[in-house]
Design a protein around this motif. Structure first.
Motif, short mmCIF file in Angstrom:
data_model
loop_
_atom_site.label_atom_id
_atom_site.label_comp_id
_atom_site.label_asym_id
_atom_site.label_seq_id
_atom_site.Cartn_x
_atom_site.Cartn_y
_atom_site.Cartn_z
N LEU A 19 0.92 -1.43 -0.09
CA LEU A 19 0.19 -0.16 0.64
C LEU A 19 0.93 1.38 0.49
CD1 LEU A 19 -2.46 -1.71 3.05
CD2 LEU A 19 -2.27 -0.90 0.21
N VAL A 20 2.29 1.19 0.08
CA VAL A 20 3.06 2.43 0.28
C VAL A 20 3.94 2.79 -1.29
CG1 VAL A 20 4.81 3.69 1.32
CG2 VAL A 20 3.70 1.95 2.75
N VAL A 21 3.43 3.05 -1.86
CA VAL A 21 3.50 3.55 -3.47
C VAL A 21 5.49 4.40 -2.85
CG1 VAL A 21 3.16 4.22 -5.22
CG2 VAL A 21 1.50 3.39 -4.17
N LEU A 22 6.40 4.71 -2.95
CA LEU A 22 8.15 5.52 -3.76
C LEU A 22 7.63 5.27 -4.76
CD1 LEU A 22 9.72 3.06 -0.66
CD2 LEU A 22 7.92 5.34 -0.42
N THR A 23 7.23 5.09 -5.73
CA THR A 23 7.50 5.64 -7.42
C THR A 23 6.56 6.25 -7.71
OG1 THR A 23 6.16 4.00 -8.09
CG2 THR A 23 8.24 2.91 -7.34
N SER A 24 6.53 7.85 -6.86
CA SER A 24 4.69 8.63 -7.68
C SER A 24 5.31 9.64 -7.33
CB SER A 24 3.83 8.20 -6.89
OG SER A 24 2.84 9.72 -7.53
N GLY A 25 5.65 10.24 -8.95
CA GLY A 25 6.40 11.69 -8.60
C GLY A 25 6.17 13.22 -8.03
N SER A 26 4.57 12.85 -7.91
CA SER A 26 3.53 13.62 -7.85
C SER A 26 3.78 14.04 -6.53
CB SER A 26 2.32 13.79 -8.31
OG SER A 26 1.75 12.08 -7.79
N SER A 27 3.70 12.50 -5.24
CA SER A 27 3.89 12.45 -3.83
C SER A 27 5.78 12.66 -3.77
CB SER A 27 3.24 11.00 -3.50
OG SER A 27 4.63 10.34 -3.79
N LEU A 28 6.27 13.25 -4.25
CA LEU A 28 7.50 13.23 -3.99
C LEU A 28 8.13 11.92 -3.61
CD1 LEU A 28 9.04 16.21 -2.93
CD2 LEU A 28 9.29 16.17 -4.69
N TYR A 29 7.93 10.60 -4.18
CA TYR A 29 8.81 9.33 -3.76
C TYR A 29 8.41 9.05 -2.66
CZ TYR A 29 9.88 10.73 -9.09
OH TYR A 29 10.55 11.11 -10.15
#
Length: 935
Positions: A685-695
């Motif tokens: 559930l933890v997304v570390l690949t999204s640029g919009s959330s600053l990874y």
């Protein structure tokens, strides 16, 4: 005729031959009369009959029969004279008996005549006269003892009233009076009865003395002691008292345990009453274990309190007697005083010696109960309660006789270590599960949150009082005024089960509806809580976890814009950043300390397990958010050697990397793996690949800062841990703090570096720089496009940082690290771009300076960090272009921070302008010399 002749001829005449024939007869023929001989012989016949054999066998049987008949006849003839003689004796005896019967009949007839004629009448008159005289004498005796008899009744009344001294005094006076009339037989009997009464009084005194053991009563005990003194048996009374206390301890514990065993068994089976106490303890169920232990200790407390009060009575009595003796200095009483002094001395020594004996008996009984049940499956709170009770009991023992209670300590130490190993293993597995399901969302706690507000740490702040169990008391608290015996001397019991404070109090640590009850938090969070700016899903992050209500207040955009752009922190009054898992670890630490505080001998084991909780949390945060081999190889020192050493140590000692290992491994390896925990995995559930959330910056901040918070709590607890840690093990604690806890802050760099490396497109900047012509012939006044592109990237990074800060408070130190990382990466990318230039003129170098100055000027408006990191790194590289050959060679040797590529390119672009080919070769050789040791 022939056969008969043969038979008679075959009959043996020799006695020896005859005896041999009889001996050859089978045993079966000598059996009882029910034996069927015919059937036996018929069954013995062979399957195939032979006439000759049958005849031979028949002859043999007839021969045996003849031998038996002859033997019988011989015996009859031999005994014939004896028979005739005995028959004559019987006949003679019969004649004598007939004559005696006739004589007896005549005697009876004559006796009847005498009885009727004389005896009955004369002897009856004599008997009546004698009885009359006896009754007259009895009447006189009764009148004589009438007064003494009334005294006997009074003695019985006094015994019923428990007036033992009065009864003994009266009895002794009666004995003295009776001795005056001892020539009367009735008085003698009365004297004997008085002696029996005195013995009965002693028996009742002994019973009364035994009642003291469970419920001491001053008046009752005073009467008993006075009675024993009248009897002159003060020392005997003290010996008996100690026997009664020993018996009271045994009977008390047996009855308490028996009551619970029968209650749990649910039937009236009497088999339990026949069991030994040790066996009876094994029948206690886990549900009844704690109430039974509490009742056991309460009952034993009553016995010890009675002993304590008995000693008090004797101390006070001795003081009173000493005062009386000093005031009356009569020489005639010297002998009696010496005797009393000897008795007092004996009693005092006996009581003092009895203290340790009584406590030893108590310890052994409680030890037997403790070891009778397996505690490994108990809940933590239940086990802590058991430790509380035993700790309180040891405190009682120390106050009772100064004992350190080695028996109790040893009996519970081993069980505690085994229990705690199992408990800790389960908690580590739970922690792994929590970490793998943790979404790294902020746990909303108040700005005033402190771990001492948690129930698990209440024992560190509550004052020590008899109503507070030892686990709830501060480790350093020392009772200086009132002992337990003084506190409960007149009532109450230190082992009363009291409702836990959790039932009465609630933890006021979670932030509540919109923080309206906390002005500090309200004013702080309003800076970010604008309804118009925060998306709906982010607003829900602020919903109170207890009530489900949304925040009540919000602020305007102006407030949001008015703050410093680089300060993503609120103020110092803000709530700490932590997760539910962090809170769970803190609570676990509190529980561990609670157990350690109660049972100090296992302090090292507990602290070691506590360190594993921190180790695993640290390793998880690093594994989830900080591990990246690409950035580790940049050589920028993101992970300090101390942090790498700590992580390696944790991985080797705690992490099981071979979850699916070969099961045929050695037993030792299996045991070692049992002590380890599998490496945790980040929740999907933890997304570390999204640029919009600053990874995943929000999650990274929550994870890293929660680790820092946890480290701060460990720092806060260090003095408490150091106080209970054995001296020989203190180096372990110091090493844990210096090499592990203190590295939590260092984890920020690698974690936030990953965000900084991805947040800005450094590759795009390199491509834009590659398209710039640097061999221009005139001074340029306009900077290049790549600078604007890079600044736009920074502005976008700033905007995203603002967005993330609406979800999670970003502390100033975190935002500074992020900006520092981004600026350092940007400056190093600039140097990399300048090092890719093939041709460059002096004017081109000036253009580089112009671009960099423009970048710095705009960048300083976005951040307050001064100086800009790696600013000199770029400026020095640009200016090195203008150096002469000798200066450049010295510069190359001094500036090892640049790569071989950077230095080689610098030499190559200078070729033709102010460096010739020979100088170029010399400088390249110098670069190669510098690079050789690196290889």
């Amino acid at each position: 005729m022939k056969e008969e002749l043969r038979e008679s001829w075959e009959e043996p005449t020799d006695p020896q031959a005859q005896q041999e024939i009889i001996n050859s007869i089978e045993e079966v023929y000598f059996s009882n009369d029910a034996f069927d001989i015919v059937k036996y012989e018929l069954e013995r016949l062979p399957p195939v009959l032979s006439l000759q054999e049958l005849e031979e066998y028949r002859d043999k049987l007839k021969q045996q029969q003849a031998a038996v008949s002859k033997k019988v006849a011989d015996l009859i003839l031999e005994k014939q004279p004896a028979y005739v003689q005995e028959l004559e004796r019987v006949t003679s005896l019969q004649n004598g008996l007939q004559l005696a019967a006739v004589i007896c009949a005549d005697g009876r007839r004559h006796l009847n005549i005498a009885k009727e004629g004389f005896t009955q009448t004369s002897l009856g008159l004599l008997a009546n006269q004698r009885k009359r005289q006896l009754l007259i004498g009895l009447l006189k005796s009764l009148r004589t003892i009438k007064t003494l008899q009334r005294t006997d009744v009074r003695l019985s009344e006094m015994l019923e009233e428990e007036d033992y001294p009065g009864a003994i005094q009266l009895c002794l006076e009666c004995q003295k009076a009776a001795s005056t009339f001892k020539h009367y037989s009735c008085i003698s009997e009365l004297n004997s009865k008085l002696q029996d009464t005195l013995e009965q009084i002693e028996e009742q005194l002994d019973v009364a003395l035994s009642k003291i053991c469970k419920n001491f009563d001053i008046n009752h005990y005073t009467k008993v002691q006075q009675a024993y003194r009248l009897l002159g048996k003060t020392q005997t009374a003290m010996d008996q008292l100690h026997m009664h206390f020993t018996q009271a301890i045994h009977n008390t514990v047996f009855q308490v345990v028996l009551g619970y065993v029968e209650l749990c068994a649910g039937n009236t089976d009497t088999k339990f009453q026949k069991l030994q106490y040790k066996d009876l303890c094994t029948h206690i169920t886990s549900d009844s274990y704690i109430p039974c232990l509490a009742d056991l200790c309460k009952a034993l407390w009553e016995v010890m309190l009675s002993y304590y009060r008995t000693m008090q009575w004797h101390e006070n009595h001795d003081q009173d007697e000493a005062a009386t003796v000093s005031s009356v200095s009569d020489g005639s009483s010297v002998v009696g005083t010496e005797e009393n002094s000897f008795d007092r001395s004996y009693v005092k020594k006996k009581l003092e010696h009895g203290l340790s004996r009584i406590w030893q008996d108590v310890q052994l009984k409680v030890k037997t109960y403790l070891l009778g049940t397996d505690l490994s499956n108990f809940k933590y709170d239940d086990f802590i309660f058991v430790l509380d009770v035993i700790s309180r009991l040891m405190q009682v023992g120390e106050e009772f006789c100064g004992s350190k209670s080695e028996v109790l300590q040893e009996s519970i130490r081993k069980q505690s270590v085994n229990y705690f190993k199992t408990y800790h293993r389960t908690r580590l597995e739970e922690l792994r599960m929590f970490l793998e399901n943790e979404t790294w969302e902020l746990c909303p706690v108040k700005s005033s949150f402190d771990i001492l507000q948690l129930h698990e740490f209440k024992f560190m702040v509550q004052s020590r009082s008899p109503s507070v169990s030892p686990s709830k008391q501060p480790a350093s608290a020392i009772s200086t005024t009132v002992t337990l015996f003084e506190q409960y001397c007149n009532g109450g019991n230190p082992f009363e089960i009291q409702a836990d404070s959790k039932d009465d109090e609630t933890e006021d640590v979670l932030a509540s509806n919109g923080y309206e009850s906390d002005e500090q938090e309200k004013s702080a969070y309003q800076e970010y809580d604008s309804d118009s700016d925060v998306p709906e899903e982010l607003k829900r992050d602020y919903v109170d976890e207890q009530t489900g209500d949304a925040p009540m207040k919000s602020v305007s955009r102006e407030t949001l814009r008015s703050r410093k752009k680089s300060d993503y922190s609120l103020n110092k009054g803000n709530a700490p950043i932590l997760t539910n898992t962090t809170l769970n670890v803190v609570r676990l630490v509190g529980k561990y300390m609670q157990m350690m505080n109660i049972l100090k001998p296992i302090a090292f084991d507990v602290i070691h397990f506590m360190s594993q909780l921190f180790d695993y949390y640290l390793y998880a945060v690093y594994t989830f958010f900080g591990r990246n081999d690409t950035f580790e190889s940049t050589g920028l020192g993101l992970s300090s050697s101390r942090l790498r050493t700590t992580l390696n140590r944790i991985q080797e000692s705690l992490i099981d990397l071979e979850v699916s290992a070969d099961p045929t491994g050695t037993l030792t390896a299996a045991e070692e793996r049992k002590e380890k925990v599998p490496s945790p995995h980040l929740s999907h559930l933890v997304v570390l690949t999204s640029g919009s959330s600053l990874y995943g910056l929000a999650e990274r901040v929550v994870a890293t800062e929660s680790l820092v918070f946890l480290a701060e709590q460990f720092e806060f607890l260090q003095p408490h841990l150091d106080a209970v840690m054995p001296a020989a093990k203190k180096p372990f604690l110091q090493q844990f703090y210096s090499q592990t806890v203190s590295t939590a802050n260092e984890l920020r760099k690698p974690v936030y570096w990953i965000v900084a490396a991805k947040a800005i497109d450094y590759e795009q900047m390199l491509l834009l720089m590659a398209n710039v012509k640097w061999d221009v012939k005139e001074i340029m006044s306009q900077h290049n496009v790549y600078v604007d592109s890079l600044l736009k990237e920074f502005e976008e990074f700033n905007r995203r940082l603002n967005e993330v800060s609406k979800r999670v408070r970003i502390p100033l130190i975190v935002s500074n690290i992020l900006w520092e990382h981004c600026m350092r990466l940007a400056n190093r990318t600039l140097v990399e771009g300048y090092a890719n230039v093939k041709k460059c003129s002096n004017e081109g170098r000036a253009l580089m300076q112009l671009d960099f100055q423009q970048f710095l000027m705009k960048l300083e408006k976005l951040t307050d960090i001064r100086p800009i990191p790696d600013k000199e790194f770029v400026e020095t590289y640009i200016k090195a272009y203008y150096l002469t050959e000798n200066d450049m060679e010295r510069w190359i040797k001094e500036h090892r921070e640049y790569s071989t590529k950077h230095l080689t390119n610098l030499v190559n672009v200078c070729l033709g302008s102010h460096i010739n080919k020979k100088a170029r070769q010399k400088l390249l050789a110098a670069i190669d010399d510098i690079d050789r040791p690196k290889r």
